[in-house]
Design a protein around this motif. Structure first.
Motif, PDB file in Angstrom:
ATOM      1  N   PRO A 182      24.459  -7.983  66.260  1.00  0.00           N
ATOM      2  CA  PRO A 182      25.327  -6.875  65.834  1.00  0.00           C
ATOM      3  C   PRO A 182      26.143  -6.334  66.997  1.00  0.00           C
ATOM      4  O   PRO A 182      25.692  -6.351  68.144  1.00  0.00           O
ATOM      5  N   PHE A 183      27.368  -5.889  66.722  1.00  0.00           N
ATOM      6  CA  PHE A 183      28.218  -5.315  67.772  1.00  0.00           C
ATOM      7  C   PHE A 183      28.613  -3.896  67.376  1.00  0.00           C
ATOM      8  O   PHE A 183      28.584  -3.525  66.197  1.00  0.00           O
ATOM      9  N   GLN A 184      28.975  -3.107  68.387  1.00  0.00           N
ATOM     10  CA  GLN A 184      29.295  -1.698  68.174  1.00  0.00           C
ATOM     11  C   GLN A 184      30.496  -1.544  67.250  1.00  0.00           C
ATOM     12  O   GLN A 184      31.525  -2.178  67.418  1.00  0.00           O
ATOM     13  N   GLY A 185      30.340  -0.667  66.241  1.00  0.00           N
ATOM     14  CA  GLY A 185      31.412  -0.410  65.297  1.00  0.00           C
ATOM     15  C   GLY A 185      31.513  -1.444  64.197  1.00  0.00           C
ATOM     16  O   GLY A 185      32.418  -1.364  63.361  1.00  0.00           O
ATOM     17  N   GLY A 186      30.578  -2.377  64.146  1.00  0.00           N
ATOM     18  CA  GLY A 186      30.666  -3.451  63.159  1.00  0.00           C
ATOM     19  C   GLY A 186      29.826  -3.235  61.924  1.00  0.00           C
ATOM     20  O   GLY A 186      29.716  -4.138  61.089  1.00  0.00           O
ATOM     21  N   THR A 187      29.227  -2.050  61.787  1.00  0.00           N
ATOM     22  CA  THR A 187      28.334  -1.782  60.657  1.00  0.00           C
ATOM     23  C   THR A 187      28.778  -0.525  59.923  1.00  0.00           C
ATOM     24  O   THR A 187      29.188   0.456  60.554  1.00  0.00           O
ATOM     25  N   ALA A 188      28.712  -0.560  58.600  1.00  0.00           N
ATOM     26  CA  ALA A 188      29.065   0.616  57.797  1.00  0.00           C
ATOM     27  C   ALA A 188      28.321   0.571  56.472  1.00  0.00           C
ATOM     28  O   ALA A 188      27.951  -0.509  55.989  1.00  0.00           O
ATOM     29  N   LYS A 189      28.102   1.747  55.896  1.00  0.00           N
ATOM     30  CA  LYS A 189      27.455   1.877  54.601  1.00  0.00           C
ATOM     31  C   LYS A 189      28.413   2.543  53.622  1.00  0.00           C
ATOM     32  O   LYS A 189      29.106   3.500  53.955  1.00  0.00           O
ATOM     33  N   ASN A 190      28.442   2.019  52.408  1.00  0.00           N
ATOM     34  CA  ASN A 190      29.250   2.584  51.320  1.00  0.00           C
ATOM     35  C   ASN A 190      30.711   2.804  51.747  1.00  0.00           C
ATOM     36  O   ASN A 190      31.312   3.820  51.451  1.00  0.00           O
ATOM     37  N   GLN A 191      31.255   1.820  52.438  1.00  0.00           N
ATOM     38  CA  GLN A 191      32.635   1.905  52.930  1.00  0.00           C
ATOM     39  C   GLN A 191      33.610   1.579  51.797  1.00  0.00           C
ATOM     40  O   GLN A 191      33.479   0.559  51.119  1.00  0.00           O
ATOM     41  N   ALA A 192      34.586   2.471  51.561  1.00  0.00           N
ATOM     42  CA  ALA A 192      35.613   2.221  50.549  1.00  0.00           C
ATOM     43  C   ALA A 192      36.735   1.396  51.163  1.00  0.00           C
ATOM     44  O   ALA A 192      37.231   1.718  52.243  1.00  0.00           O
ATOM     45  N   VAL A 193      37.144   0.328  50.475  1.00  0.00           N
ATOM     46  CA  VAL A 193      38.227  -0.540  50.954  1.00  0.00           C
ATOM     47  C   VAL A 193      39.151  -0.851  49.781  1.00  0.00           C
ATOM     48  O   VAL A 193      38.680  -1.296  48.723  1.00  0.00           O
ATOM     49  N   GLN A 194      40.449  -0.607  49.971  1.00  0.00           N
ATOM     50  CA  GLN A 194      41.416  -1.009  48.954  1.00  0.00           C
ATOM     51  C   GLN A 194      41.897  -2.406  49.284  1.00  0.00           C
ATOM     52  O   GLN A 194      42.524  -2.626  50.332  1.00  0.00           O
ATOM     53  N   LEU A 195      41.603  -3.346  48.434  1.00  0.00           N
ATOM     54  CA  LEU A 195      41.931  -4.739  48.689  1.00  0.00           C
ATOM     55  C   LEU A 195      43.443  -4.952  48.650  1.00  0.00           C
ATOM     56  O   LEU A 195      44.125  -4.512  47.711  1.00  0.00           O
ATOM     57  N   GLY A 196      43.940  -5.606  49.684  1.00  0.00           N
ATOM     58  CA  GLY A 196      45.383  -5.837  49.783  1.00  0.00           C
ATOM     59  C   GLY A 196      46.104  -4.782  50.588  1.00  0.00           C
ATOM     60  O   GLY A 196      47.316  -4.880  50.805  1.00  0.00           O
ATOM     61  N   SER A 197      45.379  -3.764  51.065  1.00  0.00           N
ATOM     62  CA  SER A 197      46.018  -2.701  51.834  1.00  0.00           C
ATOM     63  C   SER A 197      46.323  -3.144  53.262  1.00  0.00           C
ATOM     64  O   SER A 197      47.184  -2.572  53.933  1.00  0.00           O
ATOM     65  N   GLY A 198      45.587  -4.138  53.780  1.00  0.00           N
ATOM     66  CA  GLY A 198      45.799  -4.613  55.132  1.00  0.00           C
ATOM     67  C   GLY A 198      45.230  -3.708  56.201  1.00  0.00           C
ATOM     68  O   GLY A 198      45.564  -3.839  57.373  1.00  0.00           O
ATOM     69  N   ARG A 199      44.330  -2.817  55.817  1.00  0.00           N
ATOM     70  CA  ARG A 199      43.775  -1.872  56.803  1.00  0.00           C
ATOM     71  C   ARG A 199      42.635  -2.496  57.603  1.00  0.00           C
ATOM     72  O   ARG A 199      42.319  -2.025  58.691  1.00  0.00           O
ATOM     73  N   MET A 200      42.003  -3.513  57.050  1.00  0.00           N
ATOM     74  CA  MET A 200      40.937  -4.191  57.774  1.00  0.00           C
ATOM     75  C   MET A 200      41.538  -5.377  58.542  1.00  0.00           C
ATOM     76  O   MET A 200      42.699  -5.728  58.367  1.00  0.00           O
ATOM     77  N   ILE A 201      40.727  -6.014  59.418  1.00  0.00           N
ATOM     78  CA  ILE A 201      41.250  -7.126  60.202  1.00  0.00           C
ATOM     79  C   ILE A 201      41.594  -8.299  59.280  1.00  0.00           C
ATOM     80  O   ILE A 201      41.024  -8.425  58.186  1.00  0.00           O
TER      81      ILE A 201
END
Length: 435
Positions: A182-201
């Motif tokens: 595991p790396f720092q900042g690489g873990t989250a719980k119940n994270q909301a993501v809008q698919l197609g928004s391009g906010r993630m890598i």
């Protein structure tokens, strides 16, 4: 320190010159050294161990001068300045601008304070100005835009059982692994993501497409080469994903239920009427402010006389700072903004300077009117305002007074009251846009 001279290099401008002896500069510099010596790290010495001569040999003989000068100015100049202003009967309309003229070890230092004095303007007219308050018409499109924004704000997330597609909002737990760890900042719980928004890598959102709620899977992605965390830039990683749900953003219909929910009204016609009135009120308030500005501009045009250049310059600098702050909030540089509006720096600054001159002239005219009409607040008024401020801040009146610029408060309140007085004694005619 002592006051050397009081001059009026131009009309409505006072320039005072102050000086400190070499002995005063030396004593103040030594006091600064004693106060700050523990913060200096000089090669060959532990922090705080070097004496003054060693610090000055390393950093320069001026090391402690400027703090010393500030200390002396803060301690001695206010009383000298106030006494000189009173002796000459000068009335300042701004805070003085201080400049250091010279400083030498064997001569001490010389500094000046330049301040704008109240000019005597010839007010050819102070009442009876006229302006039109033209309120733009509210269009159906503007009403529709407001309702659409309210619909979007009232949207609800509704889970569905189908595979995730672009536009869906998903909730996920994830854990990122770099070389199996595991790396720092690489873990989250119940994270909301809008698919197609391009906010993630890149590749992350795409890896979720086609999966259903309840599934657990892995996504293999590579961080961008210019990723802000250098230890992750360009590195391949794996994310373990648990897809909690897949939701559709459901926007409500424009019907009576929507009117009831957002405004407690029975029908859409009532809601549209309410929105129309709110838009009209906002437009009318803006139009009224513009009409008031027109009246004050007419007052400026009716105010004859020379303004102190230092006051115009201070007003210009303040306006430029405000513009810079607004552009910073929009993440724009001044040069980029000027390129967008197709204007040169020279023409833009000329417009700002012209606006500053107009603003300064309005303020000086209003201050003169405030004095003529007894609108300047009394000591009792100031104490009352400061007492209210002290109560809000939970401090004593003395503490608030010590940190308040009372002359500026008195001027600003007088200017505000005079502006109201001029507008009350003028005429603003309400007009619809198409009249």
């Amino acid at each position: 320190m002592k006051l050397v001279s009081v001059e009026t290099p131009e009309k409505s401008v006072c320039k005072m010159t102050f000086s400190a002896s070499p002995e005063e500069l030396e004593a103040a510099s030594n006091a600064v050294y004693e106060r700050t010596r523990a913060s200096y790290t000089i090669r060959g010495f532990k922090k705080g161990e070097a004496d003054r001569a060693q610090i000055e040999a390393d950093r320069g003989e001026h090391t402690f001068w400027y703090d010393a000068i500030n200390d002396l100015m803060d301690k001695d100049v206010p009383a000298l300045y106030d006494a000189a202003m009173a002796e000459h009967g000068f009335v300042a309309v701004d805070n003085p601008v201080y400049d250091l003229v010279s400083v030498k070890k064997d001569e001490g230092f010389v500094a000046t304070a330049t301040v704008a004095l109240q000019p005597e303007l010839n007010l050819t007219k102070t009442t009876g100005f006229t302006a039109e308050c033209v309120t733009p018409e509210v269009t159906d499109k503007e009403i529709d835009n407001v309702l659409e924004r309210r619909r979007a704000a009232a949207a609800e997330l509704v889970p569905h059982k189908g595979p995730a597609v672009k536009g869906n909002i998903v909730h996920i737990d994830y854990e990122g692994l770099l070389e199996g760890k595991p790396f720092q900042g690489g873990t989250a719980k119940n994270q909301a993501v809008q698919l197609g928004s391009g906010r993630m890598i890149p590749g992350f959102e795409e890896g979720i497409l086609g999966h259903k709620a309840g599934e657990e899977f892995e996504i293999f992605v590579t961080f961008p080469n210019r990723y802000h965390a250098k230890d992750l830039a360009g590195k391949p990683v794996v994310f373990k994903i648990k897809l909690i749900d897949v939701c559709v953003r459901q926007i409500p219909a424009l019907n009576s239920d929507f009117a009831k929910k957002v405004a407690n009204l029975d029908t859409m016609d009532e809601l549209r009427a309410q929105v129309k009135q709110q838009l009209h009120d906002g437009k009318h308030a803006g139009a009224l402010n513009r009409a008031k500005d027109q009246i004050l501009t007419q007052l400026a045009d009716a105010s004859e006389g020379e303004l102190p250049s230092v006051l115009v310059e201070t007003t210009y600098q303040q306006q430029m700072e405000q513009i810079q702050q607004q552009l910073q909030m929009q993440r724009l540089s001044l040069d980029r903004y000027l390129s967008q509006i197709h204007e040169t720096r020279e023409s833009f600054t000329a417009k700002v300077r012209s606006s500053a001159e107009k603003t300064a002239r309005v303020h000086m005219a209003l201050l003169q009117i405030a004095q003529q009409e007894n609108l300047v607040p009394t000591e009792e008024d100031i104490d009352k305002a400061l007492a209210a401020r002290a109560e809000r801040a939970k401090k004593t009146l003395e503490e608030i007074k010590e940190k308040s610029d009372i002359p500026a408060m008195r001027r600003n309140e007088g200017i505000r009251k005079a502006a109201d007085w001029v507008i009350e004694h003028s005429t603003i005619e309400d007009k619809a846009e198409n009249q």
